[in-house]
Design a protein around this motif. Structure first.
Motif, PDB file in Angstrom:
ATOM      1  N   CYS A  33      16.037  27.792  13.617  1.00 43.06           N
ATOM      2  CA  CYS A  33      14.535  27.634  14.283  1.00 43.06           C
ATOM      3  C   CYS A  33      14.545  26.067  14.790  1.00 43.06           C
ATOM      4  CB  CYS A  33      13.563  27.793  13.030  1.00 43.06           C
ATOM      5  SG  CYS A  33      13.461  29.389  12.395  1.00 43.06           S
ATOM      6  N   LEU A  34      14.415  26.070  15.869  1.00 46.08           N
ATOM      7  CA  LEU A  34      14.451  24.573  16.689  1.00 46.08           C
ATOM      8  C   LEU A  34      13.226  24.088  16.759  1.00 46.08           C
ATOM      9  CD1 LEU A  34      16.075  22.643  18.085  1.00 46.08           C
ATOM     10  CD2 LEU A  34      15.953  23.977  20.209  1.00 46.08           C
ATOM     11  N   GLY A  35      12.929  22.789  16.302  1.00 42.67           N
ATOM     12  CA  GLY A  35      11.597  21.873  16.521  1.00 42.67           C
ATOM     13  C   GLY A  35      11.912  20.768  17.041  1.00 42.67           C
ATOM     14  N   LEU A  36      11.288  20.169  18.100  1.00 38.07           N
ATOM     15  CA  LEU A  36      11.423  18.839  18.671  1.00 38.07           C
ATOM     16  C   LEU A  36      10.139  17.909  18.527  1.00 38.07           C
ATOM     17  CD1 LEU A  36      13.120  20.620  22.037  1.00 38.07           C
ATOM     18  CD2 LEU A  36      14.422  19.523  20.001  1.00 38.07           C
ATOM     19  N   THR A  37      10.324  16.681  18.694  1.00 33.38           N
ATOM     20  CA  THR A  37       9.492  15.738  19.187  1.00 33.38           C
ATOM     21  C   THR A  37       8.930  16.138  20.555  1.00 33.38           C
ATOM     22  OG1 THR A  37      10.995  14.000  20.004  1.00 33.38           O
ATOM     23  CG2 THR A  37      10.304  14.072  17.423  1.00 33.38           C
ATOM     24  N   PRO A  38       7.582  15.596  20.665  1.00 32.65           N
ATOM     25  CA  PRO A  38       7.220  15.783  22.159  1.00 32.65           C
ATOM     26  C   PRO A  38       8.028  15.237  23.262  1.00 32.65           C
ATOM     27  CG  PRO A  38       5.595  15.166  20.802  1.00 32.65           C
ATOM     28  CD  PRO A  38       6.821  14.967  19.902  1.00 32.65           C
ATOM     29  N   THR A  39       8.634  14.122  23.268  1.00 36.12           N
ATOM     30  CA  THR A  39       9.724  13.415  24.238  1.00 36.12           C
ATOM     31  C   THR A  39      10.913  14.368  24.258  1.00 36.12           C
ATOM     32  OG1 THR A  39       8.662  11.255  23.839  1.00 36.12           O
ATOM     33  CG2 THR A  39      10.754  11.416  24.924  1.00 36.12           C
ATOM     34  N   ALA A  40      11.580  14.658  23.132  1.00 35.32           N
ATOM     35  CA  ALA A  40      12.694  15.675  23.192  1.00 35.32           C
ATOM     36  C   ALA A  40      12.628  16.924  23.778  1.00 35.32           C
ATOM     37  CB  ALA A  40      13.266  15.821  21.727  1.00 35.32           C
ATOM     38  N   ALA A  41      11.138  17.438  23.623  1.00 30.90           N
ATOM     39  CA  ALA A  41      10.819  18.697  24.323  1.00 30.90           C
ATOM     40  C   ALA A  41      10.616  18.750  25.741  1.00 30.90           C
ATOM     41  CB  ALA A  41       9.319  19.245  23.678  1.00 30.90           C
ATOM     42  N   ASP A  42      10.106  17.326  26.106  1.00 30.71           N
ATOM     43  CA  ASP A  42      10.033  17.187  27.573  1.00 30.71           C
ATOM     44  C   ASP A  42      11.464  16.990  28.275  1.00 30.71           C
ATOM     45  OD1 ASP A  42       8.324  16.349  29.869  1.00 30.71           O
ATOM     46  OD2 ASP A  42       9.841  14.416  29.651  1.00 30.71           O
ATOM     47  N   TRP A  43      12.327  16.361  27.500  1.00 33.90           N
ATOM     48  CA  TRP A  43      13.536  16.495  28.119  1.00 33.90           C
ATOM     49  C   TRP A  43      14.394  17.567  28.134  1.00 33.90           C
ATOM     50  CZ3 TRP A  43      16.662  11.832  25.157  1.00 33.90           C
ATOM     51  CH2 TRP A  43      16.204  10.425  25.313  1.00 33.90           C
ATOM     52  N   LEU A  44      13.934  18.569  27.283  1.00 32.33           N
ATOM     53  CA  LEU A  44      14.692  19.800  27.419  1.00 32.33           C
ATOM     54  C   LEU A  44      13.878  21.068  27.907  1.00 32.33           C
ATOM     55  CD1 LEU A  44      16.060  19.517  23.696  1.00 32.33           C
ATOM     56  CD2 LEU A  44      17.376  19.625  26.052  1.00 32.33           C
ATOM     57  N   ASP A  45      12.547  20.498  28.590  1.00 32.47           N
ATOM     58  CA  ASP A  45      11.872  21.411  28.986  1.00 32.47           C
ATOM     59  C   ASP A  45      12.381  22.728  29.625  1.00 32.47           C
ATOM     60  OD1 ASP A  45       8.820  22.091  29.573  1.00 32.47           O
ATOM     61  OD2 ASP A  45       9.443  21.807  31.605  1.00 32.47           O
ATOM     62  N   GLU A  46      13.051  22.399  30.687  1.00 28.68           N
ATOM     63  CA  GLU A  46      13.901  23.217  31.649  1.00 28.68           C
ATOM     64  C   GLU A  46      14.906  24.420  30.608  1.00 28.68           C
ATOM     65  OE1 GLU A  46      15.883  21.761  35.015  1.00 28.68           O
ATOM     66  OE2 GLU A  46      13.995  20.553  35.481  1.00 28.68           O
ATOM     67  N   GLU A  47      14.956  23.817  29.651  1.00 30.70           N
ATOM     68  CA  GLU A  47      15.872  24.820  28.616  1.00 30.70           C
ATOM     69  C   GLU A  47      15.450  25.580  27.651  1.00 30.70           C
ATOM     70  OE1 GLU A  47      19.585  22.467  27.220  1.00 30.70           O
ATOM     71  OE2 GLU A  47      19.070  21.224  28.750  1.00 30.70           O
ATOM     72  N   VAL A  48      13.901  25.354  27.444  1.00 35.88           N
ATOM     73  CA  VAL A  48      13.313  25.769  26.198  1.00 35.88           C
ATOM     74  C   VAL A  48      13.406  27.433  26.327  1.00 35.88           C
ATOM     75  CG1 VAL A  48      11.023  26.137  25.127  1.00 35.88           C
ATOM     76  CG2 VAL A  48      11.786  23.944  26.084  1.00 35.88           C
ATOM     77  N   GLY A  49      12.852  28.087  27.405  1.00 38.03           N
ATOM     78  CA  GLY A  49      13.134  29.615  27.730  1.00 38.03           C
ATOM     79  C   GLY A  49      14.651  30.051  26.936  1.00 38.03           C
ATOM     80  N   GLU A  50      15.798  29.387  27.304  1.00 34.80           N
ATOM     81  CA  GLU A  50      16.970  29.693  26.997  1.00 34.80           C
ATOM     82  C   GLU A  50      17.227  29.556  25.540  1.00 34.80           C
ATOM     83  OE1 GLU A  50      21.237  27.798  28.275  1.00 34.80           O
ATOM     84  OE2 GLU A  50      20.181  28.273  29.741  1.00 34.80           O
ATOM     85  N   LEU A  51      16.605  28.377  25.072  1.00 35.68           N
ATOM     86  CA  LEU A  51      16.890  27.937  23.591  1.00 35.68           C
ATOM     87  C   LEU A  51      16.379  29.026  22.683  1.00 35.68           C
ATOM     88  CD1 LEU A  51      16.514  24.132  23.982  1.00 35.68           C
ATOM     89  CD2 LEU A  51      18.659  25.559  23.114  1.00 35.68           C
ATOM     90  N   GLU A  52      15.130  29.441  23.267  1.00 35.37           N
ATOM     91  CA  GLU A  52      14.246  30.413  22.558  1.00 35.37           C
ATOM     92  C   GLU A  52      14.986  31.771  22.423  1.00 35.37           C
ATOM     93  OE1 GLU A  52       9.700  28.911  22.980  1.00 35.37           O
ATOM     94  OE2 GLU A  52      10.601  30.430  24.380  1.00 35.37           O
TER      95      GLU A  52
END
Length: 178
Positions: A33-52
């Motif tokens: 289960c992957l959790g990110l800080t808000p800035t890390a989530a922003d950095w990975l925004d384009e990959e979130v769907g793939e990570l989910e």
């Protein structure tokens, strides 16, 4: 029986490798289960769907609403890596305005084995608070992989390989010692 690890990352360059890290933990038999800080989530925004898709769980960077069902199974172990200077110190001080910091702050009281591997440069490492925070977290039972045998600070702007294998080994130890 399934083993669940919460993998948390904050905004340091190694978080950009998180997809590979998820894959390695899965190869080792972990439900991630992957959790990110808000800035890390922003950095990975384009990959979130793939990570989910990769994890089979929503990627979280914010607290759920009161009364909402939890989207993740209970953790057997938590790995917070990379953990930045800010997140490490906030955690040690109990400042839980960020979802991932709040979860690791509760892990002590919930008796969930927790591993942290900082990612700070040598300039941050000179600040006296980091040693205080590492000492406090270790006194609470957190395995902090920092210094000899863990993450060694690099010079500002220098990119060295992040020692992910040390974190994977620590997760296995934490699970075994549960």
């Amino acid at each position: 029986m399934s083993r669940t690890v919460y993998l948390f990352g904050s905004a340091a360059p190694p978080v950009l490798e998180i997809g590979r890290v998820v894959g390695e933990l899965q190869r080792r038999g972990w439900d991630v289960c992957l959790g990110l800080t808000p800035t890390a989530a922003d950095w990975l925004d384009e990959e979130v769907g793939e990570l989910e898709t990769l994890t089979g769980h929503p990627v979280r960077s914010a607290y759920k609403r009161p009364g909402a069902a939890d989207a993740w199974p209970r953790a057997d172990v938590i790995l917070f890596a990379p953990v930045t200077f800010h997140s490490l110190n906030a955690w040690a001080l109990g400042l839980t305005d960020r979802f991932v910091v709040g979860v690791v702050a509760e892990s002590f009281g919930k008796r969930i084995p927790t591993v942290a591997m900082p990612c700070v440069n040598a300039a941050y490492a000179q600040h006296t608070q980091i040693d205080l925070s590492v000492t406090r977290l270790r006194s609470m039972g957190v395995e902090v992989l920092y210094g000899e045998g863990g993450f060694v600070p690099n010079q500002p702007g220098e990119r060295l390989p992040y020692p992910w294998p040390l974190a994977f080994e620590a997760v296995e130890r934490a699970a075994a010692n549960g």
